[in-house]
Scaffold this motif. Structure first.
Motif, PDB file in Angstrom:
ATOM      1  N   ILE A 106       0.846  -1.207   0.000  1.00 48.88           N
ATOM      2  CA  ILE A 106       0.000   0.000   0.000  1.00 48.88           C
ATOM      3  C   ILE A 106       0.886   1.264   0.000  1.00 48.88           C
ATOM      4  CG2 ILE A 106      -1.785   1.273   1.277  1.00 48.88           C
ATOM      5  CD1 ILE A 106      -2.719  -1.541   2.331  1.00 48.88           C
ATOM      6  N   SER A 107       1.961   1.227   0.790  1.00 47.36           N
ATOM      7  CA  SER A 107       2.882   2.384   0.803  1.00 47.36           C
ATOM      8  C   SER A 107       3.501   2.593  -0.579  1.00 47.36           C
ATOM      9  CB  SER A 107       4.028   2.169   1.784  1.00 47.36           C
ATOM     10  OG  SER A 107       3.533   2.042   3.059  1.00 47.36           O
ATOM     11  N   ARG A 108       3.905   1.483  -1.179  1.00 50.24           N
ATOM     12  CA  ARG A 108       4.529   1.578  -2.512  1.00 50.24           C
ATOM     13  C   ARG A 108       3.503   2.060  -3.541  1.00 50.24           C
ATOM     14  NH1 ARG A 108       8.284   3.231  -5.494  1.00 50.24           N
ATOM     15  NH2 ARG A 108       8.995   1.928  -7.208  1.00 50.24           N
ATOM     16  N   TRP A 109       2.262   1.604  -3.393  1.00 54.11           N
ATOM     17  CA  TRP A 109       1.181   2.036  -4.284  1.00 54.11           C
ATOM     18  C   TRP A 109       1.053   3.559  -4.236  1.00 54.11           C
ATOM     19  CZ3 TRP A 109      -3.473   4.665  -3.695  1.00 54.11           C
ATOM     20  CH2 TRP A 109      -4.425   4.536  -4.720  1.00 54.11           C
ATOM     21  N   SER A 150      -7.512  10.922  -6.933  1.00 51.21           N
ATOM     22  CA  SER A 150      -8.694  10.732  -6.080  1.00 51.21           C
ATOM     23  C   SER A 150      -9.505   9.535  -6.547  1.00 51.21           C
ATOM     24  CB  SER A 150      -9.606  11.956  -6.146  1.00 51.21           C
ATOM     25  OG  SER A 150      -9.163  12.953  -5.304  1.00 51.21           O
ATOM     26  N   ASN A 151      -9.660   9.432  -7.864  1.00 50.08           N
ATOM     27  CA  ASN A 151     -10.405   8.292  -8.408  1.00 50.08           C
ATOM     28  C   ASN A 151      -9.711   6.976  -8.070  1.00 50.08           C
ATOM     29  OD1 ASN A 151     -12.502   9.700  -9.611  1.00 50.08           O
ATOM     30  ND2 ASN A 151     -11.338  10.071 -11.487  1.00 50.08           N
ATOM     31  N   LEU A 152      -8.388   6.961  -8.206  1.00 51.80           N
ATOM     32  CA  LEU A 152      -7.633   5.746  -7.891  1.00 51.80           C
ATOM     33  C   LEU A 152      -7.841   5.346  -6.428  1.00 51.80           C
ATOM     34  CD1 LEU A 152      -4.385   6.557  -9.859  1.00 51.80           C
ATOM     35  CD2 LEU A 152      -5.631   4.409 -10.086  1.00 51.80           C
ATOM     36  N   ALA A 153      -7.786   6.340  -5.542  1.00 53.71           N
ATOM     37  CA  ALA A 153      -7.957   6.049  -4.113  1.00 53.71           C
ATOM     38  C   ALA A 153      -9.383   5.586  -3.820  1.00 53.71           C
ATOM     39  CB  ALA A 153      -7.615   7.290  -3.286  1.00 53.71           C
ATOM     40  N   GLY A 154     -10.361   6.238  -4.443  1.00 54.99           N
ATOM     41  CA  GLY A 154     -11.766   5.858  -4.232  1.00 54.99           C
ATOM     42  C   GLY A 154     -12.035   4.440  -4.690  1.00 54.99           C
ATOM     43  N   ILE A 155     -11.569   4.117  -5.893  1.00 54.72           N
ATOM     44  CA  ILE A 155     -11.788   2.758  -6.440  1.00 54.72           C
ATOM     45  C   ILE A 155     -11.026   1.739  -5.587  1.00 54.72           C
ATOM     46  CG2 ILE A 155     -11.360   1.243  -8.429  1.00 54.72           C
ATOM     47  CD1 ILE A 155     -13.475   3.191  -9.196  1.00 54.72           C
ATOM     48  N   ALA A 156      -9.822   2.108  -5.145  1.00 48.30           N
ATOM     49  CA  ALA A 156      -9.038   1.184  -4.313  1.00 48.30           C
ATOM     50  C   ALA A 156      -9.827   0.823  -3.049  1.00 48.30           C
ATOM     51  CB  ALA A 156      -7.694   1.810  -3.937  1.00 48.30           C
ATOM     52  N   LEU A 157     -10.480   1.806  -2.447  1.00 45.25           N
ATOM     53  CA  LEU A 157     -11.250   1.517  -1.230  1.00 45.25           C
ATOM     54  C   LEU A 157     -12.461   0.626  -1.528  1.00 45.25           C
ATOM     55  CD1 LEU A 157     -11.239   4.823   0.853  1.00 45.25           C
ATOM     56  CD2 LEU A 157     -10.260   2.624   1.469  1.00 45.25           C
ATOM     57  N   VAL A 158     -13.103   0.880  -2.653  1.00 41.89           N
ATOM     58  CA  VAL A 158     -14.267   0.047  -3.009  1.00 41.89           C
ATOM     59  C   VAL A 158     -13.810  -1.397  -3.259  1.00 41.89           C
ATOM     60  CG1 VAL A 158     -16.123  -0.320  -4.692  1.00 41.89           C
ATOM     61  CG2 VAL A 158     -15.544   1.992  -3.970  1.00 41.89           C
ATOM     62  N   PRO A 191      -9.490  -2.157   6.313  1.00 42.28           N
ATOM     63  CA  PRO A 191      -8.716  -1.523   7.393  1.00 42.28           C
ATOM     64  C   PRO A 191      -7.323  -1.098   6.937  1.00 42.28           C
ATOM     65  CG  PRO A 191      -9.855  -3.462   8.209  1.00 42.28           C
ATOM     66  CD  PRO A 191     -10.035  -3.461   6.715  1.00 42.28           C
ATOM     67  N   ALA A 192      -6.615  -1.986   6.231  1.00 42.07           N
ATOM     68  CA  ALA A 192      -5.247  -1.655   5.792  1.00 42.07           C
ATOM     69  C   ALA A 192      -5.249  -0.491   4.803  1.00 42.07           C
ATOM     70  CB  ALA A 192      -4.607  -2.882   5.158  1.00 42.07           C
ATOM     71  N   LEU A 206      -4.476   5.117   3.265  1.00 41.10           N
ATOM     72  CA  LEU A 206      -4.956   6.272   2.483  1.00 41.10           C
ATOM     73  C   LEU A 206      -5.407   7.436   3.370  1.00 41.10           C
ATOM     74  CD1 LEU A 206      -6.971   4.482  -0.350  1.00 41.10           C
ATOM     75  CD2 LEU A 206      -4.717   5.524  -0.496  1.00 41.10           C
ATOM     76  N   GLU A 207      -5.092   7.340   4.643  1.00 37.18           N
ATOM     77  CA  GLU A 207      -5.454   8.433   5.555  1.00 37.18           C
ATOM     78  C   GLU A 207      -4.838   9.743   5.040  1.00 37.18           C
ATOM     79  OE1 GLU A 207      -5.429   9.093  10.321  1.00 37.18           O
ATOM     80  OE2 GLU A 207      -4.976   7.093   9.556  1.00 37.18           O
ATOM     81  N   GLY A 208      -5.623  10.760   4.933  1.00 34.58           N
ATOM     82  CA  GLY A 208      -5.112  12.040   4.444  1.00 34.58           C
ATOM     83  C   GLY A 208      -5.283  12.219   2.940  1.00 34.58           C
TER      84      GLY A 208
END
Lengths: 82, 304
Positions: free
Chosen positions: B181-184, B199-207, B216-217, B222-224
């Motif tokens: 996740i850090s490397r991502w 933002s889209n990448l982060a949103g889709i990653a969470l879904v 949880p991980a 993605l906090e922040g």
């Protein structure tokens, strides 16, 4: 609701925002219709800046019941953001 | 359509090269994307509203006059009938869609199944006789979970894979590990300059993380990260906002009616208000309720 908790969380955030925006809008409509010429731009600003759904609901109930604008304005003045 | 399908469609549309490369890997052909096909005019199995997840028109550089259609289906859960259903889709597109200036050319049609989790249980539908005659249906399959998240990230970082692979990393093997996740995050920051797309990448990653139990991980990682610029997240928030506005409009109107005309609002009017889906109409009714001197005056507006 959807099968995803994450998406449901976003939908709920949206719902809360929708309720807040509508609450402000209907409170403005109500007080402007009920107390014409009395509601100052500052009062409208106070309504538009209110972030508490609970407080907006209370203001709405008070405005509906108020016979004179002072009843409503007194509650507004007592509220935390006044 | 489910939210995971929606997320997958979005990811595939934003970077089609990523999905095409994975489906065609090792097939010995380099088909080039030309366009998305609107399938709404072709009735597909499952009823008139059924459409394939996505259909891409592809060109074969070695045979320019023989283009392909690729039916893309995203599988959030294993569906035992998927091969049957997509075989029907392939047959319908083959028989009804035409290409060329005279609209007489028939496409070669392929299906591509993208498994967002698990593995495709049956990759070939073999209905052939011992001599080989009969029907054999073998769609392209990408089992995303079989790919390695760490290796994929490094390939994106080196520019060997396109940036759109970053949408799918969370679903891959090792996709829930903190180091991945850090490397991502590092690779996204280095390779994707557009803030909205990040933002889209982060949103889709969470879904997708939700689909495979890795929330949880990823939430921690993605906090922040800012999600409010994401079209895909905002679309879901807007759905909620519309629902919230509607609820509040109904509630406000009922409060006003209850005060203006105590004891006179019949239950059926309450039901009518609570079932009203038009915000515009509810706004009109609220204004009418405030203007009306009697409940009958309000009812007259309602009846209009």
């Amino acid at each position: 609701m959807t099968e995803s908790q994450i998406v449901n969380e976003w939908i709920r955030q949206g719902e809360a925002r929708g309720r807040l925006l509508a609450s402000r809008q209907y409170l403005r409509v109500l007080v402007l219709a009920k107390f014409p010429g009395v509601i100052s731009p500052e009062i409208l600003e106070q309504i538009d800046e209110q972030e508490s759904q609970e407080l907006l609901d209370e203001w709405f109930r008070v405005a509906v019941r108020a016979f004179i604008p002072e009843h409503f304005l007194a509650v507004l003045r007592r509220s935390p953001s006044a | 359509m489910g939210v995971y399908d929606q997320a997958a469609r979005f990811a595939a549309r934003e970077d089609r090269e990523a999905v095409l490369r994975c489906l065609l890997a090792g097939k010995g052909v380099a088909l080039a994307f030309r366009d998305w096909l609107d399938t709404r005019s072709f009735p597909l199995p499952g009823g008139p509203d059924r459409t394939a997840d996505l259909v891409a028109a592809l060109d074969d550089p070695a045979a320019a006059d023989k283009p392909w259609l690729l039916v893309l289906e995203f599988q959030a859960r294993v569906d035992p009938d998927k091969l049957d259903v997509t075989l029907e889709e392939v047959a319908i597109l083959r028989s009804r869609v035409r290409h060329g200036e005279d609209r007489k050319g028939k496409y070669k049609v392929l299906a591509g199944l993208v498994y967002l989790q698990g593995r495709c249980p049956e990759e070939v539908l073999d209905m052939t006789l011992p001599d080989g005659s009969g029907t054999r249906y073998a769609p392209l399959v990408w089992n995303v979970a079989a790919d390695d998240a760490g290796r994929t990230l490094e390939a994106v970082a080196r520019g060997e894979f396109s940036w759109g692979m970053l949408f799918w990393v969370v679903l891959m093997e090792g996709g829930g590990e903190d180091a991945v996740i850090s490397r991502w995050e590092e690779v996204v920051t280095a390779m994707v300059s557009d803030r909205r797309m990040r933002s889209n990448l982060a949103g889709i990653a969470l879904v997708f993380a939700d689909l495979v139990g890795r929330v949880p991980a990823w939430k921690r990682g993605l906090e922040g990260w800012e999600m409010t610029e994401s079209q895909v997240v905002n679309e879901w928030m807007s759905q909620g906002e519309a629902r919230g506005r509607l609820e509040q409009a109904r509630k406000s109107l009922l409060v006003v009616l209850g005060k203006q005309f105590p004891g006179t609002v019949p239950a059926e009017i309450g039901r009518l208000i609570n079932e009203q889906e038009s915000l515009e109409l509810l706004d009109d009714w609220l204004r009418a309720a405030l203007d009306a001197d009697t409940f009958e005056q309000f009812l007259a507006v309602l009846r209009r």
